[in-house]
Design a protein around this motif. Structure first.
Motif, PDB file in Angstrom:
ATOM      1  N   LEU A   1     -78.379  50.840 -59.327  1.00  9.57           N
ATOM      2  CA  LEU A   1     -78.140  52.414 -59.755  1.00  9.57           C
ATOM      3  C   LEU A   1     -76.922  52.796 -58.650  1.00  9.57           C
ATOM      4  CD1 LEU A   1     -81.738  53.588 -60.091  1.00  9.57           C
ATOM      5  CD2 LEU A   1     -80.275  53.264 -61.728  1.00  9.57           C
ATOM      6  N   SER A   2     -76.835  52.506 -57.550  1.00  7.54           N
ATOM      7  CA  SER A   2     -75.760  52.892 -56.483  1.00  7.54           C
ATOM      8  C   SER A   2     -74.243  52.380 -57.283  1.00  7.54           C
ATOM      9  CB  SER A   2     -75.818  52.423 -55.123  1.00  7.54           C
ATOM     10  OG  SER A   2     -77.356  52.914 -54.655  1.00  7.54           O
ATOM     11  N   ALA A   3     -74.408  51.083 -57.723  1.00  6.92           N
ATOM     12  CA  ALA A   3     -73.058  50.616 -58.274  1.00  6.92           C
ATOM     13  C   ALA A   3     -72.645  51.280 -59.463  1.00  6.92           C
ATOM     14  CB  ALA A   3     -73.461  49.104 -58.322  1.00  6.92           C
ATOM     15  N   LEU A   4     -73.770  51.571 -60.435  1.00  2.00           N
ATOM     16  CA  LEU A   4     -73.469  52.381 -61.506  1.00  2.00           C
ATOM     17  C   LEU A   4     -73.002  53.673 -61.498  1.00  2.00           C
ATOM     18  CD1 LEU A   4     -76.396  50.938 -63.736  1.00  2.00           C
ATOM     19  CD2 LEU A   4     -74.089  50.245 -63.755  1.00  2.00           C
ATOM     20  N   LEU A   5     -73.399  54.438 -60.396  1.00  2.00           N
ATOM     21  CA  LEU A   5     -73.081  55.735 -59.871  1.00  2.00           C
ATOM     22  C   LEU A   5     -71.552  55.849 -59.469  1.00  2.00           C
ATOM     23  CD1 LEU A   5     -76.220  57.255 -58.006  1.00  2.00           C
ATOM     24  CD2 LEU A   5     -75.303  58.001 -60.370  1.00  2.00           C
ATOM     25  N   VAL A   6     -71.222  54.862 -58.889  1.00  2.00           N
ATOM     26  CA  VAL A   6     -69.854  54.823 -58.284  1.00  2.00           C
ATOM     27  C   VAL A   6     -69.034  54.444 -59.399  1.00  2.00           C
ATOM     28  CG1 VAL A   6     -68.116  53.632 -56.779  1.00  2.00           C
ATOM     29  CG2 VAL A   6     -70.386  53.979 -56.012  1.00  2.00           C
ATOM     30  N   ALA A   7     -69.696  53.720 -60.434  1.00  2.00           N
ATOM     31  CA  ALA A   7     -68.825  53.218 -61.663  1.00  2.00           C
ATOM     32  C   ALA A   7     -68.737  54.551 -62.532  1.00  2.00           C
ATOM     33  CB  ALA A   7     -69.448  52.461 -62.311  1.00  2.00           C
ATOM     34  N   ALA A   8     -69.735  55.223 -62.558  1.00  9.45           N
ATOM     35  CA  ALA A   8     -69.664  56.519 -63.474  1.00  9.45           C
ATOM     36  C   ALA A   8     -68.511  57.560 -62.879  1.00  9.45           C
ATOM     37  CB  ALA A   8     -71.060  57.288 -63.386  1.00  9.45           C
ATOM     38  N   LEU A   9     -68.566  57.604 -61.476  1.00  7.15           N
ATOM     39  CA  LEU A   9     -67.480  58.481 -61.027  1.00  7.15           C
ATOM     40  C   LEU A   9     -66.211  57.885 -61.151  1.00  7.15           C
ATOM     41  CD1 LEU A   9     -66.747  60.613 -58.899  1.00  7.15           C
ATOM     42  CD2 LEU A   9     -67.010  59.166 -57.073  1.00  7.15           C
ATOM     43  N   VAL A  10     -65.908  56.625 -61.428  1.00  5.17           N
ATOM     44  CA  VAL A  10     -64.634  55.988 -61.753  1.00  5.17           C
ATOM     45  C   VAL A  10     -64.193  56.322 -63.122  1.00  5.17           C
ATOM     46  CG1 VAL A  10     -63.285  53.736 -61.975  1.00  5.17           C
ATOM     47  CG2 VAL A  10     -64.689  54.326 -59.874  1.00  5.17           C
ATOM     48  N   ILE A  11     -65.178  56.234 -64.046  1.00  2.00           N
ATOM     49  CA  ILE A  11     -65.169  56.541 -65.424  1.00  2.00           C
ATOM     50  C   ILE A  11     -64.742  57.993 -65.626  1.00  2.00           C
ATOM     51  CG2 ILE A  11     -66.302  56.610 -67.654  1.00  2.00           C
ATOM     52  CD1 ILE A  11     -67.640  54.159 -66.958  1.00  2.00           C
ATOM     53  N   HIS A  12     -65.461  58.984 -64.960  1.00  2.00           N
ATOM     54  CA  HIS A  12     -65.125  60.459 -65.005  1.00  2.00           C
ATOM     55  C   HIS A  12     -63.708  60.669 -64.384  1.00  2.00           C
ATOM     56  CE1 HIS A  12     -65.771  64.763 -64.786  1.00  2.00           C
ATOM     57  NE2 HIS A  12     -65.226  64.611 -63.379  1.00  2.00           N
ATOM     58  N   LEU A  13     -63.188  59.751 -63.392  1.00  2.00           N
ATOM     59  CA  LEU A  13     -62.155  60.239 -62.820  1.00  2.00           C
ATOM     60  C   LEU A  13     -60.903  59.671 -63.913  1.00  2.00           C
ATOM     61  CD1 LEU A  13     -62.565  59.180 -59.132  1.00  2.00           C
ATOM     62  CD2 LEU A  13     -62.218  61.497 -60.121  1.00  2.00           C
ATOM     63  N   LEU A  14     -61.195  58.729 -64.767  1.00  2.00           N
ATOM     64  CA  LEU A  14     -60.187  58.030 -66.000  1.00  2.00           C
ATOM     65  C   LEU A  14     -60.216  59.114 -66.912  1.00  2.00           C
ATOM     66  CD1 LEU A  14     -61.446  54.365 -65.799  1.00  2.00           C
ATOM     67  CD2 LEU A  14     -59.129  55.381 -65.010  1.00  2.00           C
ATOM     68  N   GLY A  15     -61.203  60.266 -67.038  1.00  2.00           N
ATOM     69  CA  GLY A  15     -60.914  61.247 -68.113  1.00  2.00           C
ATOM     70  C   GLY A  15     -61.982  60.979 -69.141  1.00  2.00           C
ATOM     71  N   GLU A  16     -63.136  60.327 -68.835  1.00  2.00           N
ATOM     72  CA  GLU A  16     -63.927  59.860 -69.887  1.00  2.00           C
ATOM     73  C   GLU A  16     -65.464  60.453 -69.403  1.00  2.00           C
ATOM     74  OE1 GLU A  16     -63.064  59.183 -73.006  1.00  2.00           O
ATOM     75  OE2 GLU A  16     -61.188  58.392 -72.807  1.00  2.00           O
ATOM     76  N   SER A  17     -66.362  60.843 -70.566  1.00  2.00           N
ATOM     77  CA  SER A  17     -67.779  61.018 -70.091  1.00  2.00           C
ATOM     78  C   SER A  17     -68.585  59.951 -69.910  1.00  2.00           C
ATOM     79  CB  SER A  17     -68.307  61.723 -71.271  1.00  2.00           C
ATOM     80  OG  SER A  17     -69.803  61.577 -71.012  1.00  2.00           O
ATOM     81  N   PRO A  18     -69.095  59.872 -68.549  1.00  2.00           N
ATOM     82  CA  PRO A  18     -70.009  58.615 -68.211  1.00  2.00           C
ATOM     83  C   PRO A  18     -70.922  58.321 -69.141  1.00  2.00           C
ATOM     84  CG  PRO A  18     -69.311  59.724 -66.081  1.00  2.00           C
ATOM     85  CD  PRO A  18     -69.115  60.622 -67.412  1.00  2.00           C
ATOM     86  N   LEU A  19     -71.757  59.439 -69.644  1.00  2.00           N
ATOM     87  CA  LEU A  19     -72.846  59.383 -70.489  1.00  2.00           C
ATOM     88  C   LEU A  19     -72.730  58.762 -71.829  1.00  2.00           C
ATOM     89  CD1 LEU A  19     -75.068  62.507 -69.618  1.00  2.00           C
ATOM     90  CD2 LEU A  19     -75.312  60.077 -68.759  1.00  2.00           C
ATOM     91  N   GLU A  20     -71.403  59.258 -72.188  1.00  2.00           N
ATOM     92  CA  GLU A  20     -70.898  58.778 -73.682  1.00  2.00           C
ATOM     93  C   GLU A  20     -70.641  57.213 -73.497  1.00  2.00           C
ATOM     94  OE1 GLU A  20     -67.616  59.574 -76.944  1.00  2.00           O
ATOM     95  OE2 GLU A  20     -67.812  60.784 -74.989  1.00  2.00           O
ATOM     96  N   SER A  21     -69.918  56.801 -72.538  1.00  2.00           N
ATOM     97  CA  SER A  21     -69.634  55.480 -72.285  1.00  2.00           C
ATOM     98  C   SER A  21     -70.509  54.553 -71.914  1.00  2.00           C
ATOM     99  CB  SER A  21     -68.513  55.386 -71.087  1.00  2.00           C
ATOM    100  OG  SER A  21     -67.539  56.327 -71.271  1.00  2.00           O
ATOM    101  N   MET A  22     -71.596  55.163 -71.565  1.00  2.00           N
ATOM    102  CA  MET A  22     -72.902  54.246 -71.167  1.00  2.00           C
ATOM    103  C   MET A  22     -73.395  54.053 -72.608  1.00  2.00           C
ATOM    104  SD  MET A  22     -74.656  52.369 -69.253  1.00  2.00           S
ATOM    105  CE  MET A  22     -74.025  52.962 -67.400  1.00  2.00           C
ATOM    106  N   GLY A  23     -73.575  55.169 -73.245  1.00  2.00           N
ATOM    107  CA  GLY A  23     -74.291  54.824 -74.701  1.00  2.00           C
ATOM    108  C   GLY A  23     -73.530  53.987 -75.761  1.00  2.00           C
ATOM    109  N   ILE A  24     -72.158  54.051 -75.354  1.00  2.00           N
ATOM    110  CA  ILE A  24     -71.416  53.073 -76.239  1.00  2.00           C
ATOM    111  C   ILE A  24     -71.649  51.718 -75.788  1.00  2.00           C
ATOM    112  CG2 ILE A  24     -69.054  52.153 -76.815  1.00  2.00           C
ATOM    113  CD1 ILE A  24     -67.935  55.301 -76.482  1.00  2.00           C
TER     114      ILE A  24
END
Length: 361
Positions: A20-43
């Motif tokens: 979960l810690s790794a995924l949270l950091v990854a979500a932050l990176v995806i957010h910084l790239l300008g995309e929604s982490p939740l939407e990206s995870m759903g895809i």
């Protein structure tokens, strides 16, 4: 007050928290790239798990990772850090290919496939033998020797494929295509919903290998000696365990498992030997062994996770151009970081909560 975590905490709670810690950091990176982490995870989940064809590709990748994860895990049980699974898988592919080139025109499939698997296991095991021997007899650290052997394997395979295996008139740096008898049976023959995917019986063989690994390590005298050596080699020696033999045999088995990882890639997909076909699967096996805590169930789940990251990451990068494919290599690195170097980061907090809960009763 209890000072050690129970097995359920070290085997389940800590890996989940680290993931979960790794995924949270990854979500932050995806957010910084300008995309929604939740939407990206759903895809990603839909592409890798929910969609039947996507799931088939996930399990196809997982089939290879299970073998490399087992290769690293069984060495870890003996206190050995075999990071040479990449090279052992590469050389295992050579053994498989030599068997195919020699016999694919003469043997039926039911005999040819076991011969190819035997060639892969034999060459992979032999490639791990010398590092094991040097560790057991000369004290050379297996980490150093297996790193060196990865580079030697890459150079050797490049020489052999380019110099001897390219068919005359061909430009592709690969061996000739094997006969149809050498192809691993596809699972879509029994499950049409899987579609036109390369998922084959290597996945079922990998499951059998997980079961055999679990029985051998925890339900056999050899497994007891293996784990005793890993826990305390000096105590195991005084208990009558032959440490040198255990190290050498363990590395042979580890290399053989890594060699078998080539079966899914070569006989199950490409049907020829190509340059750099392991594509990092041996190094992913290290992460799988760490995250799965060298347990069969953990190895399986970790392999599926990494397979899902590859499959889902590919589709996600197509739908979200802002998220490059390299992002998921970064996520794999985060998982290795949290489940390897920082595997006990949450241990004090979890232990405190357990003791607090027991004190309130």
């Amino acid at each position: 007050m209890k000072t050690e975590l129970p097995r359920w905490a070290t085997g389940f709670v800590l890996p989940i928290l680290n993931l979960l810690s790794a995924l949270l950091v990854a979500a932050l990176v995806i957010h910084l790239l300008g995309e929604s982490p939740l939407e990206s995870m759903g895809i990603l989940i839909n592409s890798a798990i929910v969609n039947p064809e996507g799931l088939a590709y996930t399990l196809f990748y997982a089939s290879t990772f299970i073998f490399t994860g087992l290769a690293v895990s069984i060495a870890m049980q003996a206190g050995l850090f075999n990071i040479g699974a990449e090279g052992q898988m590469y050389v295992g592919g050579l053994g498989l290919t030599l068997a195919m080139l020699a016999f694919d025109a003469h043997l039926p499939a039911w005999l040819l496939i076991p011969v190819g698997m035997l060639g892969a296991a034999l060459f992979g095991g032999l490639w791990a033998f010398l590092p094991g021997y040097l560790q057991a007899k000369r004290g050379s650290h297996v980490v150093v020797t297996t790193i060196m052997f990865n580079f030697i394997a890459a150079s050797l395979m490049n020489f052999l494929i380019v110099k001897y295996m390219i068919p005359e008139g061909e430009q592709n740096p690969a061996s000739r295509v094997f006969s149809s008898a050498a192809a691993m049976p596809l699972l879509n023959a029994w499950f049409p919903a899987l579609g036109d995917t390369p998922l084959n019986i290597s996945f079922l063989i990998a499951i059998v290998a997980l079961v055999i690994y679990g029985v051998a390590v925890w339900r056999s005298s050899w497994g007891y000696k293996l784990r005793a050596t890993g826990l305390n080699a000096h105590a195991a020696h005084y208990a009558g365990v032959k440490i040198s033999r255990t190290i050498i045999v363990t590395m042979l088995v580890s290399g053989a498992l890594a060699g078998l990882a080539a079966v899914n890639s070569v006989m199950g997909s490409t049907h020829y030997l190509s340059l750099n076909f392991p594509a990092g699967a041996g190094f992913v096996g290290i992460a799988i062994a760490l995250m799965g805590r060298q347990h069969p169930v953990g190895i399986f789940l970790s392999s599926v996770l990494f397979g899902a990251l590859i499959q889902g990451g590919f589709d996600l990068s197509l739908e979200k151009p802002n998220i490059p494919q390299e992002t998921f290599i970064f996520i794999q690195g985060l998982i290795i970081l949290f489940c390897g170097a920082m595997e006990n980061f949450y241990a004090p907090a979890v232990l405190k909560l357990i003791n607090l809960r027991k004190g309130n009763k």
